[in-house]
Design an enzyme around this catalytic site. Sequence first.
Site, PDB file in Angstrom:
ATOM      1  N   SER A 129       0.838  -1.071   0.401  1.00  0.00           N
ATOM      2  CA  SER A 129       0.075  -0.074   0.028  1.00  0.00           C
ATOM      3  C   SER A 129       0.929   1.522   0.097  1.00  0.00           C
ATOM      4  CB  SER A 129      -0.476  -0.361   1.227  1.00  0.00           C
ATOM      5  OG  SER A 129       0.363   0.541   1.903  1.00  0.00           O
ATOM      6  N   LYS A 166       0.379   4.197   6.898  1.00  0.00           N
ATOM      7  CA  LYS A 166      -0.645   5.145   6.217  1.00  0.00           C
ATOM      8  C   LYS A 166       0.406   6.727   6.063  1.00  0.00           C
ATOM      9  CE  LYS A 166      -2.818   1.549   4.655  1.00  0.00           C
ATOM     10  NZ  LYS A 166      -2.270   0.496   5.514  1.00  0.00           N
TER      11      LYS A 166
END
Length: 220
Positions: A129, A166
Amino acid sequence: MGKKKIDAITPAQTEALEALCRFADEKGYPPTVMELSAILGISQASAYDRINQLVSKGYLRREDCKARGLTVTNRTGEIAMELVPVPIIGAVAAGQPIFAEENFTGEVLVDSQKVRSGRHFALHVSGKSMIGAGIDDGDLVIVRQQALAENGDIVVALLNDDATVKRLKILDGLVELIPENENMKPIQVAPEDDIKILGKVVGWTNNNQNSRARKRTAQE
């Protein structure tokens, strides 16, 4: 006072020293013993022995006052980089201190300039990601422990008891955890969600040389 003469090293030791310095120059962090052994195609025990030999001959130095910190020297004996150990955390969970002894799975040597202030830990990540930021599956992120972060920071967050790496987005009071992968959607943090910032990512080292069987804990 002149420079202290340091002993000559064997071709095998030279190979290890050059591999260690080259890795550190490229990645910003020196390799672990496992990574060095993979780069050189030798056993971990042999890689560990070569490091000890380089220490004894003055090409690597240990700083007694810095918890097994190492100083890498070049062939003229001039200091090139000071290395300090950062613990690798095997698991993070709600209600459990990050630095609990049972969480430690090892350590990685890091350029001291990268971890000058605060307390730091390292964590293996799983998934792609954050590939757009250069963080790939299996990489080791170096994290400064802190409970607050700014908009745009790459963070390790604990969201409903799941750890994730993230980019933090804060806009008009709304919080999102943004992946750096166009094939993945942002995670919108709802008011009822339990989110905790564990730290800010200050760097990472590519883990392609490591065995993929090592435990990974930060889900992406």
